[in-house]
Design a protein around this motif. Sequence first.
Motif, PDB file in Angstrom:
ATOM      1  N   LEU A   1      48.496  46.095  45.351  1.00 49.07           N
ATOM      2  CA  LEU A   1      47.961  45.602  46.627  1.00 49.07           C
ATOM      3  C   LEU A   1      47.751  46.726  47.636  1.00 49.07           C
ATOM      4  O   LEU A   1      46.854  46.664  48.476  1.00 49.07           O
ATOM      5  CB  LEU A   1      48.883  44.526  47.210  1.00 49.07           C
ATOM      6  CG  LEU A   1      48.827  43.169  46.507  1.00 49.07           C
ATOM      7  CD1 LEU A   1      49.867  42.225  47.084  1.00 49.07           C
ATOM      8  CD2 LEU A   1      47.446  42.548  46.610  1.00 49.07           C
ATOM      9  N   ALA A   2      48.595  47.770  47.557  1.00 47.39           N
ATOM     10  CA  ALA A   2      48.454  48.887  48.499  1.00 47.39           C
ATOM     11  C   ALA A   2      47.113  49.590  48.331  1.00 47.39           C
ATOM     12  O   ALA A   2      46.582  50.167  49.278  1.00 47.39           O
ATOM     13  CB  ALA A   2      49.602  49.878  48.299  1.00 47.39           C
ATOM     14  N   ASP A   3      46.543  49.529  47.106  1.00 50.60           N
ATOM     15  CA  ASP A   3      45.265  50.188  46.850  1.00 50.60           C
ATOM     16  C   ASP A   3      44.060  49.298  47.166  1.00 50.60           C
ATOM     17  O   ASP A   3      42.921  49.733  47.036  1.00 50.60           O
ATOM     18  CB  ASP A   3      45.185  50.608  45.369  1.00 50.60           C
ATOM     19  CG  ASP A   3      46.237  51.664  45.044  1.00 50.60           C
ATOM     20  OD1 ASP A   3      46.664  52.372  45.970  1.00 50.60           O
ATOM     21  OD2 ASP A   3      46.619  51.767  43.864  1.00 50.60           O
ATOM     22  N   GLN A   4      44.292  48.048  47.531  1.00 48.19           N
ATOM     23  CA  GLN A   4      43.190  47.108  47.762  1.00 48.19           C
ATOM     24  C   GLN A   4      42.775  47.086  49.227  1.00 48.19           C
ATOM     25  O   GLN A   4      43.605  47.229  50.114  1.00 48.19           O
ATOM     26  CB  GLN A   4      43.590  45.692  47.310  1.00 48.19           C
ATOM     27  CG  GLN A   4      44.030  45.623  45.856  1.00 48.19           C
ATOM     28  CD  GLN A   4      43.005  46.196  44.898  1.00 48.19           C
ATOM     29  OE1 GLN A   4      41.839  45.798  44.896  1.00 48.19           O
ATOM     30  NE2 GLN A   4      43.434  47.162  44.090  1.00 48.19           N
ATOM     31  N   ARG A   5      41.498  46.854  49.457  1.00 52.53           N
ATOM     32  CA  ARG A   5      40.999  46.812  50.834  1.00 52.53           C
ATOM     33  C   ARG A   5      41.020  45.406  51.406  1.00 52.53           C
ATOM     34  O   ARG A   5      40.887  45.225  52.614  1.00 52.53           O
ATOM     35  CB  ARG A   5      39.561  47.334  50.875  1.00 52.53           C
ATOM     36  CG  ARG A   5      39.485  48.791  50.514  1.00 52.53           C
ATOM     37  CD  ARG A   5      38.098  49.324  50.680  1.00 52.53           C
ATOM     38  NE  ARG A   5      38.067  50.749  50.399  1.00 52.53           N
ATOM     39  CZ  ARG A   5      37.009  51.510  50.562  1.00 52.53           C
ATOM     40  NH1 ARG A   5      35.884  50.984  50.997  1.00 52.53           N
ATOM     41  NH2 ARG A   5      37.053  52.786  50.286  1.00 52.53           N
ATOM     42  N   GLU A   6      41.146  44.404  50.539  1.00 53.43           N
ATOM     43  CA  GLU A   6      41.167  43.022  51.019  1.00 53.43           C
ATOM     44  C   GLU A   6      42.272  42.249  50.309  1.00 53.43           C
ATOM     45  O   GLU A   6      42.717  42.652  49.233  1.00 53.43           O
ATOM     46  CB  GLU A   6      39.807  42.353  50.783  1.00 53.43           C
ATOM     47  CG  GLU A   6      39.359  42.392  49.337  1.00 53.43           C
ATOM     48  CD  GLU A   6      37.941  41.853  49.146  1.00 53.43           C
ATOM     49  OE1 GLU A   6      37.675  41.331  48.058  1.00 53.43           O
ATOM     50  OE2 GLU A   6      37.134  41.955  50.075  1.00 53.43           O
ATOM     51  N   PRO A   7      42.739  41.147  50.910  1.00 55.41           N
ATOM     52  CA  PRO A   7      43.807  40.346  50.285  1.00 55.41           C
ATOM     53  C   PRO A   7      43.392  39.817  48.914  1.00 55.41           C
ATOM     54  O   PRO A   7      42.208  39.589  48.656  1.00 55.41           O
ATOM     55  CB  PRO A   7      44.011  39.191  51.279  1.00 55.41           C
ATOM     56  CG  PRO A   7      43.473  39.703  52.572  1.00 55.41           C
ATOM     57  CD  PRO A   7      42.343  40.610  52.222  1.00 55.41           C
ATOM     58  N   LYS A   8      44.357  39.624  48.051  1.00 57.59           N
ATOM     59  CA  LYS A   8      44.110  39.142  46.690  1.00 57.59           C
ATOM     60  C   LYS A   8      44.968  37.916  46.415  1.00 57.59           C
ATOM     61  O   LYS A   8      46.071  37.788  46.918  1.00 57.59           O
ATOM     62  CB  LYS A   8      44.452  40.229  45.665  1.00 57.59           C
ATOM     63  CG  LYS A   8      43.634  41.498  45.794  1.00 57.59           C
ATOM     64  CD  LYS A   8      42.198  41.277  45.383  1.00 57.59           C
ATOM     65  CE  LYS A   8      41.387  42.560  45.486  1.00 57.59           C
ATOM     66  NZ  LYS A   8      39.981  42.329  45.188  1.00 57.59           N
ATOM     67  N   SER A   9      44.451  37.026  45.569  1.00 55.13           N
ATOM     68  CA  SER A   9      45.220  35.844  45.161  1.00 55.13           C
ATOM     69  C   SER A   9      46.175  36.233  44.036  1.00 55.13           C
ATOM     70  O   SER A   9      46.032  37.291  43.413  1.00 55.13           O
ATOM     71  CB  SER A   9      44.270  34.749  44.667  1.00 55.13           C
ATOM     72  OG  SER A   9      43.670  35.136  43.445  1.00 55.13           O
ATOM     73  N   ALA A  10      47.139  35.359  43.757  1.00 54.98           N
ATOM     74  CA  ALA A  10      48.097  35.622  42.676  1.00 54.98           C
ATOM     75  C   ALA A  10      47.378  35.770  41.343  1.00 54.98           C
ATOM     76  O   ALA A  10      47.714  36.627  40.519  1.00 54.98           O
ATOM     77  CB  ALA A  10      49.134  34.501  42.608  1.00 54.98           C
ATOM     78  N   ALA A  11      46.348  34.943  41.113  1.00 54.86           N
ATOM     79  CA  ALA A  11      45.595  35.007  39.852  1.00 54.86           C
ATOM     80  C   ALA A  11      44.868  36.342  39.721  1.00 54.86           C
ATOM     81  O   ALA A  11      44.821  36.938  38.641  1.00 54.86           O
ATOM     82  CB  ALA A  11      44.602  33.847  39.777  1.00 54.86           C
ATOM     83  N   GLU A  12      44.294  36.822  40.832  1.00 54.08           N
ATOM     84  CA  GLU A  12      43.595  38.113  40.804  1.00 54.08           C
ATOM     85  C   GLU A  12      44.564  39.256  40.520  1.00 54.08           C
ATOM     86  O   GLU A  12      44.269  40.158  39.731  1.00 54.08           O
ATOM     87  CB  GLU A  12      42.876  38.355  42.137  1.00 54.08           C
ATOM     88  CG  GLU A  12      41.672  37.461  42.355  1.00 54.08           C
ATOM     89  CD  GLU A  12      41.109  37.558  43.766  1.00 54.08           C
ATOM     90  OE1 GLU A  12      39.879  37.454  43.897  1.00 54.08           O
ATOM     91  OE2 GLU A  12      41.891  37.738  44.726  1.00 54.08           O
ATOM     92  N   VAL A  13      45.731  39.213  41.161  1.00 52.85           N
ATOM     93  CA  VAL A  13      46.741  40.250  40.938  1.00 52.85           C
ATOM     94  C   VAL A  13      47.205  40.212  39.486  1.00 52.85           C
ATOM     95  O   VAL A  13      47.301  41.252  38.824  1.00 52.85           O
ATOM     96  CB  VAL A  13      47.942  40.076  41.897  1.00 52.85           C
ATOM     97  CG1 VAL A  13      49.039  41.094  41.582  1.00 52.85           C
ATOM     98  CG2 VAL A  13      47.495  40.220  43.344  1.00 52.85           C
ATOM     99  N   ALA A  14      47.469  39.010  38.963  1.00 52.49           N
ATOM    100  CA  ALA A  14      47.928  38.873  37.573  1.00 52.49           C
ATOM    101  C   ALA A  14      46.888  39.413  36.604  1.00 52.49           C
ATOM    102  O   ALA A  14      47.221  40.120  35.645  1.00 52.49           O
ATOM    103  CB  ALA A  14      48.239  37.405  37.270  1.00 52.49           C
ATOM    104  N   ALA A  15      45.607  39.088  36.839  1.00 57.22           N
ATOM    105  CA  ALA A  15      44.536  39.558  35.953  1.00 57.22           C
ATOM    106  C   ALA A  15      44.442  41.083  35.970  1.00 57.22           C
ATOM    107  O   ALA A  15      44.309  41.726  34.921  1.00 57.22           O
ATOM    108  CB  ALA A  15      43.206  38.943  36.367  1.00 57.22           C
ATOM    109  N   ALA A  16      44.542  41.667  37.167  1.00 56.06           N
ATOM    110  CA  ALA A  16      44.464  43.126  37.287  1.00 56.06           C
ATOM    111  C   ALA A  16      45.637  43.801  36.573  1.00 56.06           C
ATOM    112  O   ALA A  16      45.459  44.806  35.876  1.00 56.06           O
ATOM    113  CB  ALA A  16      44.431  43.528  38.758  1.00 56.06           C
ATOM    114  N   LEU A  17      46.847  43.241  36.741  1.00 54.98           N
ATOM    115  CA  LEU A  17      48.021  43.826  36.096  1.00 54.98           C
ATOM    116  C   LEU A  17      47.972  43.653  34.578  1.00 54.98           C
ATOM    117  O   LEU A  17      48.420  44.524  33.832  1.00 54.98           O
ATOM    118  CB  LEU A  17      49.305  43.210  36.658  1.00 54.98           C
ATOM    119  CG  LEU A  17      49.611  43.538  38.129  1.00 54.98           C
ATOM    120  CD1 LEU A  17      50.900  42.858  38.561  1.00 54.98           C
ATOM    121  CD2 LEU A  17      49.690  45.028  38.369  1.00 54.98           C
ATOM    122  N   ALA A  18      47.435  42.524  34.119  1.00 45.53           N
ATOM    123  CA  ALA A  18      47.297  42.299  32.670  1.00 45.53           C
ATOM    124  C   ALA A  18      46.359  43.335  32.061  1.00 45.53           C
ATOM    125  O   ALA A  18      46.601  43.839  30.961  1.00 45.53           O
ATOM    126  CB  ALA A  18      46.784  40.882  32.404  1.00 45.53           C
TER     127      ALA A  18
END
Length: 199
Positions: free
Chosen positions: A129-146
């Motif tokens: 999230l620190a590298d993102q310019r806009e807020p992210k949903s839990a699903a978006e974060v999970a997909a990125a980490l996967a």
Amino acid sequence: MSENTLTSTISADYAQRITDDLAANRSEQERTRAELTRLQDELVRLEEGEQILVKMQEVLGGNGKSAGKGRKAAASVPAARRAKGKATSRKGDEPKARVRAKQRTADKGAAAPKGAGEPTWRELVTGYLADQREPKSAAEVAAALADAYPQRTTQVTVVRNTLEQGVAHGLLERSKQGRSVYYSPVASAKGDGAAASAG
């Protein structure tokens, strides 16, 4: 005299409607309680099945360590939800509570081993999230980490729990857009999150 009779008839009609509505309401409550009990039983069965599958995965040499860790975090929310509904539950809940306690103990054992240098979920989430310019949903974060960590079993429930813990610890902010919830680092924690992900 006829007015009194009419008033009595109207009162009787309303009283009957209220009685009927009350009976329907109580019937619906019973139906909902029965459905809730059925869903709780089904959830317990699914959790037990998952626990068995994770252990089998570990025996077969799969990545059962991270799956077990995800299992522990994922189980904490449904258990809390079930505890919340405990006041409306009736007899037969005590054995389920014992089963859940055993599962939590087993989960701790499964989650204990951790690879040296392996980042925690909190580090992964806050770093992303620190590298993102806009807020992210839990699903978006999970997909990125996967995508970023294919060797780890990533579950949206685990990620959402981690995000909520970040909010509780003042590392993240929660915002709503319509019915969706988005997360972003708090201004002061943005640098900390990047440092944590680097370390």
